[in-house]
Design a protein around this motif. Structure first.
Motif, PDB file in Angstrom:
ATOM      1  N   PHE A 123      48.444  32.830  27.469  1.00 20.28           N
ATOM      2  CA  PHE A 123      48.209  34.272  27.479  1.00 20.28           C
ATOM      3  C   PHE A 123      49.420  35.022  28.018  1.00 20.28           C
ATOM      4  O   PHE A 123      49.793  36.078  27.494  1.00 20.28           O
ATOM      5  N   LEU A 124      50.048  34.473  29.051  1.00 19.76           N
ATOM      6  CA  LEU A 124      51.207  35.139  29.655  1.00 19.76           C
ATOM      7  C   LEU A 124      52.425  35.102  28.735  1.00 19.76           C
ATOM      8  O   LEU A 124      53.350  35.897  28.907  1.00 19.76           O
ATOM      9  N   ASN A 125      52.420  34.190  27.764  1.00 14.05           N
ATOM     10  CA  ASN A 125      53.526  34.113  26.804  1.00 14.05           C
ATOM     11  C   ASN A 125      53.388  35.114  25.664  1.00 14.05           C
ATOM     12  O   ASN A 125      54.207  35.129  24.750  1.00 14.05           O
ATOM     13  N   THR A 126      52.341  35.941  25.730  1.00 16.66           N
ATOM     14  CA  THR A 126      52.087  36.903  24.655  1.00 16.66           C
ATOM     15  C   THR A 126      53.267  37.841  24.447  1.00 16.66           C
ATOM     16  O   THR A 126      53.589  38.210  23.306  1.00 16.66           O
ATOM     17  N   SER A 127      53.937  38.229  25.527  1.00 16.98           N
ATOM     18  CA  SER A 127      55.083  39.144  25.408  1.00 16.98           C
ATOM     19  C   SER A 127      56.199  38.519  24.565  1.00 16.98           C
ATOM     20  O   SER A 127      56.843  39.201  23.764  1.00 16.98           O
ATOM     21  N   LYS A 128      56.407  37.208  24.740  1.00 20.56           N
ATOM     22  CA  LYS A 128      57.425  36.524  23.937  1.00 20.56           C
ATOM     23  C   LYS A 128      57.012  36.460  22.469  1.00 20.56           C
ATOM     24  O   LYS A 128      57.850  36.564  21.571  1.00 20.56           O
ATOM     25  N   VAL A 129      55.710  36.281  22.247  1.00 21.70           N
ATOM     26  CA  VAL A 129      55.194  36.224  20.879  1.00 21.70           C
ATOM     27  C   VAL A 129      55.364  37.573  20.192  1.00 21.70           C
ATOM     28  O   VAL A 129      55.769  37.657  19.028  1.00 21.70           O
ATOM     29  N   HIS A 177      39.207  59.423  25.005  1.00 22.73           N
ATOM     30  CA  HIS A 177      38.120  59.176  25.936  1.00 22.73           C
ATOM     31  C   HIS A 177      38.450  57.953  26.773  1.00 22.73           C
ATOM     32  O   HIS A 177      38.458  56.817  26.274  1.00 22.73           O
ATOM     33  N   ALA A 178      38.743  58.170  28.059  1.00 23.97           N
ATOM     34  CA  ALA A 178      39.197  57.086  28.947  1.00 23.97           C
ATOM     35  C   ALA A 178      38.190  55.945  29.077  1.00 23.97           C
ATOM     36  O   ALA A 178      38.576  54.772  28.986  1.00 23.97           O
ATOM     37  N   PRO A 179      36.886  56.218  29.298  1.00 20.38           N
ATOM     38  CA  PRO A 179      35.932  55.102  29.405  1.00 20.38           C
ATOM     39  C   PRO A 179      35.907  54.208  28.164  1.00 20.38           C
ATOM     40  O   PRO A 179      35.766  52.988  28.268  1.00 20.38           O
ATOM     41  N   ALA A 180      36.044  54.824  26.988  1.00 21.11           N
ATOM     42  CA  ALA A 180      36.043  54.044  25.749  1.00 21.11           C
ATOM     43  C   ALA A 180      37.260  53.124  25.693  1.00 21.11           C
ATOM     44  O   ALA A 180      37.166  51.957  25.275  1.00 21.11           O
ATOM     45  N   ILE A 181      38.407  53.634  26.114  1.00 21.74           N
ATOM     46  CA  ILE A 181      39.630  52.823  26.134  1.00 21.74           C
ATOM     47  C   ILE A 181      39.472  51.652  27.108  1.00 21.74           C
ATOM     48  O   ILE A 181      39.851  50.515  26.801  1.00 21.74           O
ATOM     49  N   ILE A 182      38.893  51.934  28.267  1.00 27.01           N
ATOM     50  CA  ILE A 182      38.690  50.886  29.282  1.00 27.01           C
ATOM     51  C   ILE A 182      37.777  49.790  28.742  1.00 27.01           C
ATOM     52  O   ILE A 182      38.059  48.593  28.892  1.00 27.01           O
ATOM     53  N   ILE A 183      36.690  50.189  28.100  1.00 28.03           N
ATOM     54  CA  ILE A 183      35.726  49.206  27.579  1.00 28.03           C
ATOM     55  C   ILE A 183      36.361  48.344  26.491  1.00 28.03           C
ATOM     56  O   ILE A 183      36.284  47.105  26.530  1.00 28.03           O
ATOM     57  N   VAL A 184      37.002  48.983  25.521  1.00 27.71           N
ATOM     58  CA  VAL A 184      37.531  48.249  24.363  1.00 27.71           C
ATOM     59  C   VAL A 184      38.762  47.419  24.733  1.00 27.71           C
ATOM     60  O   VAL A 184      38.797  46.200  24.515  1.00 27.71           O
ATOM     61  N   LEU A 185      39.759  48.087  25.285  1.00 28.28           N
ATOM     62  CA  LEU A 185      41.005  47.379  25.586  1.00 28.28           C
ATOM     63  C   LEU A 185      40.822  46.397  26.745  1.00 28.28           C
ATOM     64  O   LEU A 185      41.262  45.241  26.665  1.00 28.28           O
ATOM     65  N   GLY A 186      40.140  46.856  27.793  1.00 27.41           N
ATOM     66  CA  GLY A 186      39.910  45.979  28.942  1.00 27.41           C
ATOM     67  C   GLY A 186      39.044  44.786  28.574  1.00 27.41           C
ATOM     68  O   GLY A 186      39.337  43.644  28.958  1.00 27.41           O
ATOM     69  N   GLY A 187      37.986  45.023  27.825  1.00 30.08           N
ATOM     70  CA  GLY A 187      37.104  43.934  27.418  1.00 30.08           C
ATOM     71  C   GLY A 187      37.799  42.940  26.506  1.00 30.08           C
ATOM     72  O   GLY A 187      37.616  41.722  26.632  1.00 30.08           O
ATOM     73  N   THR A 188      38.618  43.452  25.577  1.00 29.59           N
ATOM     74  CA  THR A 188      39.355  42.573  24.658  1.00 29.59           C
ATOM     75  C   THR A 188      40.326  41.679  25.413  1.00 29.59           C
ATOM     76  O   THR A 188      40.409  40.467  25.157  1.00 29.59           O
ATOM     77  N   ILE A 189      41.067  42.269  26.336  1.00 32.47           N
ATOM     78  CA  ILE A 189      42.032  41.495  27.125  1.00 32.47           C
ATOM     79  C   ILE A 189      41.308  40.453  27.979  1.00 32.47           C
ATOM     80  O   ILE A 189      41.725  39.294  28.057  1.00 32.47           O
ATOM     81  N   ALA A 190      40.193  40.848  28.603  1.00 35.54           N
ATOM     82  CA  ALA A 190      39.448  39.935  29.471  1.00 35.54           C
ATOM     83  C   ALA A 190      38.901  38.744  28.680  1.00 35.54           C
ATOM     84  O   ALA A 190      39.015  37.589  29.114  1.00 35.54           O
ATOM     85  N   THR A 242      39.963  37.599  25.770  1.00 39.97           N
ATOM     86  CA  THR A 242      41.075  36.788  25.264  1.00 39.97           C
ATOM     87  C   THR A 242      41.629  35.899  26.366  1.00 39.97           C
ATOM     88  O   THR A 242      41.946  34.727  26.136  1.00 39.97           O
ATOM     89  N   LEU A 243      41.732  36.458  27.558  1.00 36.32           N
ATOM     90  CA  LEU A 243      42.194  35.683  28.707  1.00 36.32           C
ATOM     91  C   LEU A 243      41.252  34.513  28.989  1.00 36.32           C
ATOM     92  O   LEU A 243      41.683  33.408  29.321  1.00 36.32           O
TER      93      LEU A 243
END
Length: 261
Positions: A55-61, A31-44, A46-47
């Motif tokens: 936050f931008l160093n997350t890829s290195k971590v 379900h695309a809206p659910a993914i947007i809410i959960v993943l998008g909200g979590t990233i926002a 955390t940022l």
């Protein structure tokens, strides 16, 4: 590559998908809206919680969780004992030439401090201060994933509330209650999966990595200070072995026996 990290994540996904397929249809859980809410909200969120640079160093971590060359404590003990033998036979100044060939910056720095005749207490303070800041840098990476593991279930609940609101809005139509309730619960599902299969396990793995690295550096500090104090290599070896668990001591002893043979 760390096999346990990759295998753990893959097995988590496989078992969850397997459970879904054996009891229902996989498409129901997409379900695309659910993914947007959960993943998008979590990233926002955390940022918003961390400086942009962190936050931008997350890829290195993340790279550290998957690709990490661990230094075995028994290898470090062997290295320190080798240094102790050199210092005992040729003097502390002889360590400078040996240090130039080392790739370990922490060990190199410690050797140069004692070669320069730095006071032992100052050597300890400098190296332990570096260790403290090393742990703090590691904690920055760990806390990002811990935070994401905290936020993702919360946004799963937010998505569920959104779904329930939409359901109640059309409660006069019984045919929409089932589908809307299903959508509402999918967001909670996504939040729990991201937290418990991805974010929190990665945070835990980074903590273990950090503890292992700090242990190795603590061995180096104690070993170098003992060398500077002129202690017998055998005494230094016994002192450093107290830092490692009995099983590792047994492996270290067997390794020495093989090398002696």
């Amino acid at each position: 590559m760390d096999i346990s990290t990759v295998l753990g994540l893959l097995l988590g996904v496989v078992f969850i998908i397997g459970g879904i397929v054996t009891s229902g249809q996989l498409g129901t859980y997409l379900h695309a809206p659910a993914i947007i809410i959960v993943l998008g909200g979590t990233i926002a969120s955390t940022l918003a919680s961390f400086p942009l640079k962190n936050f931008l160093n997350t890829s290195k971590v993340i790279k550290k969780a998957f690709f990490y060359k661990a230094t075995s404590p028994d290898e470090v003990i062997g290295e320190v004992i080798n240094l102790a033998n050199i210092a005992r036979k040729e003097g502390l100044l002889a360590l400078e030439e040996y240090a130039e060939e080392l790739n370990d910056e922490f060990l190199h720095k410690g050797i140069m401090l004692i070669v320069d005749g730095t006071d032992p207490e100052l050597v300890r303070n400098i190296l332990e201060t570096e260790l403290i800041f090393l742990e703090e840098r590691h904690m920055d990476g760990q806390s990002i994933f811990e935070t994401m593991g905290t936020y993702s279930p919360a946004f799963g609940m937010i998505g569920t509330l959104i779904g329930l609101i939409n359901m109640l809005k059309h409660i006069d139509d019984p045919s929409t209650i089932g589908p809307n309730m299903s959508v509402a619960l999918v967001t909670t599902f996504y939040g729990s999966i991201l937290a418990n299969v991805v974010f929190l396990p990665l945070s835990r793995k980074l903590k273990i990595r950090s503890k292992s690295e700090v242990l190795v550096k603590e061995l180096i500090v104690e070993g170098l200070l003992s060398i500077q104090a002129g202690e017998n290599p055998r005494i230094i070896e016994e002192k450093l072995k107290t830092f490692i668990p009995p099983e590792m001591r047994k492996n270290y002893k067997e390794k020495l026996e093989r090398e002696g043979a």
